[in-house]
Every structure is written in C-alpha cells, then in structure tokens.
Design an enzyme around this catalytic site. Structure first.
Site, PDB file in Angstrom:
ATOM      1  N   SER A  85      -9.520   1.794   3.289  1.00 10.03           N
ATOM      2  CA  SER A  85      -8.714   2.600   2.395  1.00 10.03           C
ATOM      3  C   SER A  85      -7.703   1.793   1.587  1.00 10.03           C
ATOM      4  O   SER A  85      -7.178   2.285   0.590  1.00 10.03           O
ATOM      5  CB  SER A  85      -7.960   3.673   3.193  1.00 10.03           C
ATOM      6  OG  SER A  85      -7.068   3.061   4.110  1.00 10.03           O
ATOM      7  N   SER A 100      -9.372  -0.555   7.539  1.00 10.44           N
ATOM      8  CA  SER A 100      -8.921  -0.431   6.151  1.00 10.44           C
ATOM      9  C   SER A 100      -8.296  -1.665   5.537  1.00 10.44           C
ATOM     10  O   SER A 100      -8.013  -1.667   4.340  1.00 10.44           O
ATOM     11  CB  SER A 100      -7.938   0.722   6.013  1.00 10.44           C
ATOM     12  OG  SER A 100      -8.664   1.907   5.955  1.00 10.44           O
ATOM     13  N   LYS A 119       0.863  -1.189   0.000  1.00 10.21           N
ATOM     14  CA  LYS A 119       0.000   0.000   0.000  1.00 10.21           C
ATOM     15  C   LYS A 119       0.897   1.235   0.000  1.00 10.21           C
ATOM     16  O   LYS A 119       1.942   1.242   0.660  1.00 10.21           O
ATOM     17  CB  LYS A 119      -0.878  -0.028   1.250  1.00 10.21           C
ATOM     18  CG  LYS A 119      -1.844   1.138   1.378  1.00 10.21           C
ATOM     19  CD  LYS A 119      -2.689   0.991   2.639  1.00 10.21           C
ATOM     20  CE  LYS A 119      -3.703   2.105   2.791  1.00 10.21           C
ATOM     21  NZ  LYS A 119      -4.516   1.947   4.010  1.00 10.21           N
TER      22      LYS A 119
HETATM   23  N1  GLN Z   1     -12.827   3.940   7.123  1.00  5.30           N
HETATM   24  C1  GLN Z   1     -12.022   4.335   8.229  1.00  5.30           C
HETATM   25  C2  GLN Z   1     -11.636   5.784   8.099  1.00  5.30           C
HETATM   26  O1  GLN Z   1     -11.961   6.359   7.132  1.00  5.30           O
HETATM   27  C3  GLN Z   1     -10.825   3.451   8.363  1.00  5.30           C
HETATM   28  C4  GLN Z   1      -9.597   3.937   7.675  1.00  5.30           C
HETATM   29  C5  GLN Z   1      -8.385   3.104   7.955  1.00  5.30           C
HETATM   30  O2  GLN Z   1      -8.446   2.059   8.616  1.00  5.30           O
HETATM   31  N2  GLN Z   1      -7.253   3.596   7.529  1.00  5.30           N
HETATM   32  O3  GLN Z   1     -11.014   6.335   8.952  1.00  5.30           O
END
Ligand code: GLN
Length: 465
Positions: free
Chosen positions: A138, A162, A63
């Site tokens: 994400s 994410s 990532k």
């Molecule tokens: N959807 C969550 C957020 O927007 C999780 C994001 C993540 O785990 N990086 O913060």
C-alpha cells in the site's frame, strides 16, 4: 550532508524533481515553502557552527498514515480528507529532532489496505519504470518517491508487505523492522498487532541511519521494544534456508523462481550454506493473515463514525444510526468496506471460534516453527512477490490480489524483520527483489547481511569490480 551543497540547494533539487514527475501521483501534498524555510534555518545553524543532527538536511517523505503535527493526515481516505493532526508520530518527532526535512505526504492505498495503490481515494500512483504499471502498495507513493528521486528516503507502513512489496515493484530497498522496533504512536492503525513503520531507501546505509534515529523505546507505545536490537556477530559464512514449496509454488513467475534459485547457487559457491526446508504451513498464512487483520481493522476503524472526527454526512440522517451509516458508507471506499465486513463477520458470536480462534492458533504454530528455523539458520530467503509489477486495472479479483501476499505476510504474523533487496530484473526490464528475513530483534544483522548479498550480486554482474 558533507557541506558540498546546502540544504536549500538540496530542497530545490527535490522540489524540481517532484514537479517534473507530478503525473506519477506519488504526493498528496508537498510542503514546498515550509521545506525551504527549514532548509534555510538548517543552513544558517550549520554556518554558525552548531553541531549537526544525524539526519541534517536529509529530505524525507511520509506515507499519509504517519502523523505530522498541524499537517493533514488522511490515510488516502475521503473519511479523513480534511483531518489535521494535532500531534507528531514518534517517528516524525525523531526525524525532526535529528534535522531531517519533511518534504510532503505520500499517496497510498486507503488505510494501507491493498497491494497496488489502486485503492487510494485520490487516484492510483504510477510506477516510474513503466507508467502503465502499478508501483505496488500500500505504500506506493513512498516507493515511487524514492524510485524517481523525489526524496532521499521515505517512511511507509508494513502490515503484511506494504513496504517490501512496492520496493520490489519499484526496484529499491524496503525494510520492515521487527514488530515493536519503531513506535506506532501516531501511525494510523490498520491491524495493530501487525502494523510496523518501514523504511524505503536506495542504500542499506541510508536505511540503517534512519532506523537508528527513529527506533527504540517510547512511553507512548507499550508495544515498542525496550531493548536495543542485537548486535550482529560477524561471520565469514552464513547459513541460509528457503522454503521449498514456496519456491515451487504454482503462482510464482518462472523467471523469478529461476533467478532466486540461481542466486542460491552463487551463495553456495561463495562458501555459504543454503538449505531447502519444508514449510507445511505455507497455505495457511494468507488466510490467517486476512482473518486476523480484518478483525483488527473492523475494530480500529469503528472510531470513524462521523461524530468524533473526519467526514460527516450532514443532510440525510434522521437518527444516530443513520448518521453513522451515511457517513461511513460515503466516507470509506470499497476495499475498506469489504475488510470491515469480513472482520466483523469473523468476530461475530457464531463464527468466532471457526475463524478468529483458528487463525490465532495458526499464528502460534508459525511462531513456534520460526523459532525452530532460527535455531538452525541465520536467515530465510524468499521472493518478495510472485510476479513483477502488473498493469493498472489489470487485476480485478480481490482474492487473487490477497493471494499474491503469500511471501510477505509471514514476517508480520510472527513479528520478524524482513527486507526486499533490488537484485534482479526480468527480460522486460521490470525489477524484482530478493526477500531476506532474520530472527526477531535482529534487524542490524539483517542489514549487514543485506550488504553482503548486494555485494555478491554486484560482483557477479560486474566481475571487474
Ligand atoms: N497487501 C496487504 C494488505 O492488503 C498488505 C498491506 C499492508 O502491509 N499495509 O493487507
């Protein structure tokens, strides 16, 4: 790799897959020449009889928030578009040390903020099962890369779901280990007391092997755990619980609720115990998560100021403040700005106690409740996400998107390991997962339990197996 195919053949295979699936937009950069060179080197070392690394020839994607020396790391943001990392993340260093081949960096939501990969400055990622749909976020690119066979495993990051959420939307395994299990050194920070590197794979064995290689103490991260993960005690029968109000939540798709309920029945028929418990803090977890993570993000992201590194507006400013303003306004996308503003607000003098302190108190209560739960149960089971993957562009209200994190953020608030297992599909063929969580530092137990659950589901679906 057992020597049946060479590393070069494996890299060629994955490079072909990557170029045949470029419309999915999973990769920001593919290291084709470099990966082939590395593969050639590994092949000749193997032929010369050198001992093999534990990840010899395993093709991995990263990532775009995990640093790889002399390679770009942009967090899918314009503000870091031309930034090149000067060191390796500890996870990267350990992958390379055990002879993995890093094949490219993967698209994600900007600074890992989002749930659909629509917040990337470099365009959305598409779900390979239905290209009109989001892959989740994400770490959307990392999930799709494994889903569509473009690499063997990916590393993502999980601050509030994410890794697990895109794994759920894509029908693969996604694991977030305990907080501190994998060093955060070289992981671009979103919310430091929540952030954890996670692993995507097709099998539990793959995930476990990668975890073994990259986890463990690290002198560069004082929050990295010093002690190894507990060794799981094998039992014939386990004690599971689920949160009744979570499974009856109005936002939960009835098919998902039905399948998870059905699975709890399978567990009981197989001799395990499944009990429902009240979890009166459920409605507080998403608000507490967004107060605390945006507060941490507003502080973490203050380093992108147009001076130290990253994008700088170089023509409009008349003074230092204007340089900051223009650079940050142009460099960050709308979701990142929303969170910096929200985080700055909850930390401001007049509101600190009403928001930040209160959210910290919720976090403390959650930790206490979690200890109580694991004094009685081996694992918690829940859905991973309330709905299957939705259409790109379909969800516009940020609050609606935040609320869909209801099942994932809990594990990050309390630091426990959690995994999404691809056990189900709805009648449209869209996958969704079962989320399983175990007590802190018990990821090995979680992984062996996951195998048991996958086998149980496979046997039920194929009685002849
Ligand atoms: N959807 C969550 C957020 O927007 C999780 C994001 C993540 O785990 N990086 O913060």
């Amino acid at each position: 790799m057992n020597g049946q195919i060479t590393c070069v053949e494996a890299v060629r295979h994955y490079l072909e897959k990557i170029s045949a699936s470029s419309q999915l937009n999973a990769w920001l950069e593919v290291y084709d020449i470099e990966a082939l060179e590395k593969a050639e080197m590994l092949d000749s070392q193997r032929k010369a009889g050198a001992p093999l690394g534990r990840l010899h020839g395993v093709i991995v994607g990263l990532k775009d928030v995990i640093c790889y020396k002399d390679h770009k790391a942009s967090a899918s943001s314009r503000i870091l578009e031309n930034f090149t990392s000067v060191y390796n993340a500890t996870a990267t260093e350990r992958l390379l040390g055990d002879e993995a081949i890093i094949i490219g960096r993967q698209n994600c939501d900007e600074f890992a903020m989002g749930s659909s990969n629509e917040n990337s400055a470099f365009g959305p990622v598409r779900n390979a099962i239905d290209e009109e749909r989001v892959p989740g976020g994400s770490s959307g690119g990392s999930a799709v890369a494994v889903q569509a066979g473009m690499c063997m495993v990916s590393l993502g990051s999980d601050t509030g779901g994410s890794v697990r959420q895109p794994a759920d939307f894509c029908g693969i395994i996604g694991m977030k280990p305990s907080y501190g299990s994998i060093s955060r050194y070289g992981l671009i920070a979103y919310a430091s007391s929540f952030d954890q590197i996670g692993i995507f794979g097709n099998t539990i064995d793959d995930v476990r092997l990668v975890l073994d290689v990259i986890s463990g103490p690290d002198e560069f991260d004082s929050t990295a755990r010093q002690r190894p993960s507990h060794i799981p005690a094998q039992k014939d029968y386990y004690k599971f619980c689920y949160f009744q109000n979570a499974l009856e939540h109005p936002s939960l798709d009835p098919t998902i609720a039905g399948e998870i309920k059905g699975f709890t029945d399978k567990l009981t028929s197989a001799g395990h115990t499944v009990e429902r418990i009240d979890f009166e803090l459920l409605e507080f977890i998403v608000p507490a998560y967004y107060v605390l993570t945006t507060a941490e993000a507003s502080s973490n992201l203050s380093r992108y100021d147009g001076i130290k590194y990253g994008y700088r507006n170089s023509n409009q400013q008349n003074n230092l403040n204007e340089l900051y303003n223009y650079s940050r306004s142009e460099g960050f996308g709308p979701e990142v700005k929303r969170r910096i503003l929200l985080g700055t607000f909850v930390l401001s003098a007049g509101y600190f106690d009403a928001y930040f302190t209160k959210a910290q108190k919720v976090r403390r209560l959650l930790i206490e409740k979690t200890k109580e739960i694991f004094s009685q149960y081996d694992a918690i089971i829940l859905p991973t996400v309330p709905t299957p993957a939705y259409k790109i562009g379909e969800k516009k209200d940020p609050v609606e998107i935040f609320l869909a994190d209801i099942y994932t953020v809990y594990a990050n608030l309390v630091g426990i390991p959690a995994i999404s297992l691809p056990l189900f599909k709805n009648d449209q063929g869209l996958p969704f997962g079962l989320q399983v969580m175990s007590s802190q530092n018990n990821e090995l137990h979680l992984l062996s339990l996951s195998k048991l659950l996958i086998n149980l589901q496979l046997q039920e679906n194929n009685p002849h197996l």
